[in-house]
Design a protein around this motif. Structure first.
Motif, PDB file in Angstrom:
ATOM      1  N   ASP A  91     -38.735  11.021  49.759  1.00 13.65           N
ATOM      2  CA  ASP A  91     -39.789  10.119  50.233  1.00 13.65           C
ATOM      3  C   ASP A  91     -39.328   8.664  50.249  1.00 13.65           C
ATOM      4  O   ASP A  91     -39.735   7.893  51.106  1.00 13.65           O
ATOM      5  N   LEU A  92     -38.504   8.295  49.283  1.00 13.13           N
ATOM      6  CA  LEU A  92     -37.998   6.923  49.194  1.00 13.13           C
ATOM      7  C   LEU A  92     -36.498   6.902  49.422  1.00 13.13           C
ATOM      8  O   LEU A  92     -35.822   7.890  49.129  1.00 13.13           O
ATOM      9  N   PRO A  93     -35.942   5.776  49.892  1.00 12.02           N
ATOM     10  CA  PRO A  93     -34.486   5.677  50.073  1.00 12.02           C
ATOM     11  C   PRO A  93     -33.764   5.289  48.776  1.00 12.02           C
ATOM     12  O   PRO A  93     -32.595   4.926  48.800  1.00 12.02           O
ATOM     13  N   PHE A  94     -34.456   5.347  47.655  1.00 13.26           N
ATOM     14  CA  PHE A  94     -33.866   5.030  46.351  1.00 13.26           C
ATOM     15  C   PHE A  94     -34.553   5.879  45.291  1.00 13.26           C
ATOM     16  O   PHE A  94     -35.603   6.478  45.526  1.00 13.26           O
ATOM     17  N   ALA A  95     -33.918   5.951  44.138  1.00 16.80           N
ATOM     18  CA  ALA A  95     -34.469   6.670  42.986  1.00 16.80           C
ATOM     19  C   ALA A  95     -33.997   5.928  41.741  1.00 16.80           C
ATOM     20  O   ALA A  95     -33.218   4.971  41.836  1.00 16.80           O
ATOM     21  N   ALA A  96     -34.470   6.348  40.567  1.00 18.25           N
ATOM     22  CA  ALA A  96     -34.103   5.643  39.336  1.00 18.25           C
ATOM     23  C   ALA A  96     -33.838   6.623  38.206  1.00 18.25           C
ATOM     24  O   ALA A  96     -34.624   7.554  37.987  1.00 18.25           O
ATOM     25  N   TYR A  97     -32.736   6.397  37.509  1.00 15.59           N
ATOM     26  CA  TYR A  97     -32.525   7.086  36.243  1.00 15.59           C
ATOM     27  C   TYR A  97     -33.400   6.389  35.219  1.00 15.59           C
ATOM     28  O   TYR A  97     -33.480   5.153  35.200  1.00 15.59           O
ATOM     29  N   LEU A  98     -34.056   7.154  34.367  1.00 18.24           N
ATOM     30  CA  LEU A  98     -34.967   6.583  33.374  1.00 18.24           C
ATOM     31  C   LEU A  98     -34.223   6.448  32.051  1.00 18.24           C
ATOM     32  O   LEU A  98     -33.988   7.424  31.344  1.00 18.24           O
ATOM     33  N   LEU A  99     -33.835   5.212  31.744  1.00 14.84           N
ATOM     34  CA  LEU A  99     -33.011   4.939  30.566  1.00 14.84           C
ATOM     35  C   LEU A  99     -33.881   4.771  29.331  1.00 14.84           C
ATOM     36  O   LEU A  99     -34.754   3.904  29.296  1.00 14.84           O
ATOM     37  N   PRO A 100     -33.618   5.574  28.293  1.00 15.49           N
ATOM     38  CA  PRO A 100     -34.356   5.374  27.040  1.00 15.49           C
ATOM     39  C   PRO A 100     -33.909   4.073  26.383  1.00 15.49           C
ATOM     40  O   PRO A 100     -32.765   3.639  26.567  1.00 15.49           O
ATOM     41  N   PRO A 101     -34.791   3.429  25.623  1.00 16.05           N
ATOM     42  CA  PRO A 101     -34.458   2.122  25.056  1.00 16.05           C
ATOM     43  C   PRO A 101     -33.291   2.167  24.060  1.00 16.05           C
ATOM     44  O   PRO A 101     -32.624   1.162  23.868  1.00 16.05           O
ATOM     45  N   ASP A 102     -33.014   3.324  23.474  1.00 14.23           N
ATOM     46  CA  ASP A 102     -31.951   3.412  22.471  1.00 14.23           C
ATOM     47  C   ASP A 102     -30.646   3.989  23.021  1.00 14.23           C
ATOM     48  O   ASP A 102     -29.761   4.380  22.255  1.00 14.23           O
ATOM     49  N   LEU A 103     -30.482   4.026  24.352  1.00 17.32           N
ATOM     50  CA  LEU A 103     -29.249   4.524  24.959  1.00 17.32           C
ATOM     51  C   LEU A 103     -28.092   3.615  24.560  1.00 17.32           C
ATOM     52  O   LEU A 103     -28.174   2.402  24.704  1.00 17.32           O
ATOM     53  N   GLU A 104     -27.032   4.198  24.044  1.00  8.67           N
ATOM     54  CA  GLU A 104     -25.904   3.411  23.536  1.00  8.67           C
ATOM     55  C   GLU A 104     -24.732   3.433  24.510  1.00  8.67           C
ATOM     56  O   GLU A 104     -24.459   4.452  25.149  1.00  8.67           O
ATOM     57  N   VAL A 105     -24.019   2.313  24.593  1.00  5.07           N
ATOM     58  CA  VAL A 105     -22.816   2.227  25.408  1.00  5.07           C
ATOM     59  C   VAL A 105     -21.832   3.291  24.913  1.00  5.07           C
ATOM     60  O   VAL A 105     -21.638   3.460  23.707  1.00  5.07           O
ATOM     61  N   GLY A 106     -21.260   4.030  25.842  1.00 13.02           N
ATOM     62  CA  GLY A 106     -20.317   5.088  25.509  1.00 13.02           C
ATOM     63  C   GLY A 106     -20.972   6.434  25.253  1.00 13.02           C
ATOM     64  O   GLY A 106     -20.275   7.435  25.070  1.00 13.02           O
ATOM     65  N   GLU A 107     -22.298   6.485  25.259  1.00 11.02           N
ATOM     66  CA  GLU A 107     -22.992   7.751  25.001  1.00 11.02           C
ATOM     67  C   GLU A 107     -22.878   8.669  26.213  1.00 11.02           C
ATOM     68  O   GLU A 107     -23.091   8.256  27.349  1.00 11.02           O
TER      69      GLU A 107
END
Length: 158
Positions: A91-107
């Motif tokens: 329906d849209l030409p874009f979408a979004a990954y839903l990032l949890p607030p505690d997502l850590e770099v390198g995870e």
């Protein structure tokens, strides 16, 4: 980790494909990582449309063996010959990954509904399908997709 310890659970990241879903997720504390949807020209499926001369019945086939298995004969006219098309519509030409607030770099995570159009399955009749999910690593600004097409692509014969 010893061989007897269970592997750590890998977190799964959801995808929102509507503004309503994105905004609902924001209210729940997620941050949407918005990405443009760009169809991959390597991904395609085929079809043909045939019509019965007497009854007017219309059929759409996606398997070259349809003539053999379903007995197409002189009673059927080919209305649209075998044609390839991109099989997905959003329906849209874009979408979004839903990032949890505690997502850590390198995870490392699993992206459950991959926005990027990566080849996932190849059928020997020429059809190709997109990869639905993929392991990825969070860099702090984006996901590094952890895959190789050669190793991860499924092959269908038949």
């Amino acid at each position: 980790m010893t061989p007897f310890e269970p592997a750590p659970e890998i977190r799964r990241i959801s995808t929102a494909r509507s503004l309503k879903a994105m905004n609902r997720a924001v209210k729940q504390g997620f941050r949407p990582l918005i990405k443009k949807i760009e169809p991959n020209p390597e991904i395609q499926t085929k079809y043909q449309v045939v019509q019965h001369r007497e009854t007017g019945e219309v059929r759409c086939d996606g398997d070259y063996r349809a003539t053999q298995f379903f007995g197409l004969s002189q009673e059927w006219d080919v209305i649209i010959p075998w044609t390839f098309r991109y099989p997905y519509a959003w329906d849209l030409p874009f979408a979004a990954y839903l990032l949890p607030p505690d997502l850590e770099v390198g995870e490392d995570v699993i992206l459950d509904d991959l926005i990027e159009d990566l080849l996932g399955t190849v059928w020997n009749q020429g059809d190709t399908y997109r990869r639905e999910r993929c392991k990825a690593r969070w860099t702090g600004t984006d996901f590094e997709l952890l895959h190789t097409n050669d190793e991860d692509t499924r092959i269908i014969v038949g």
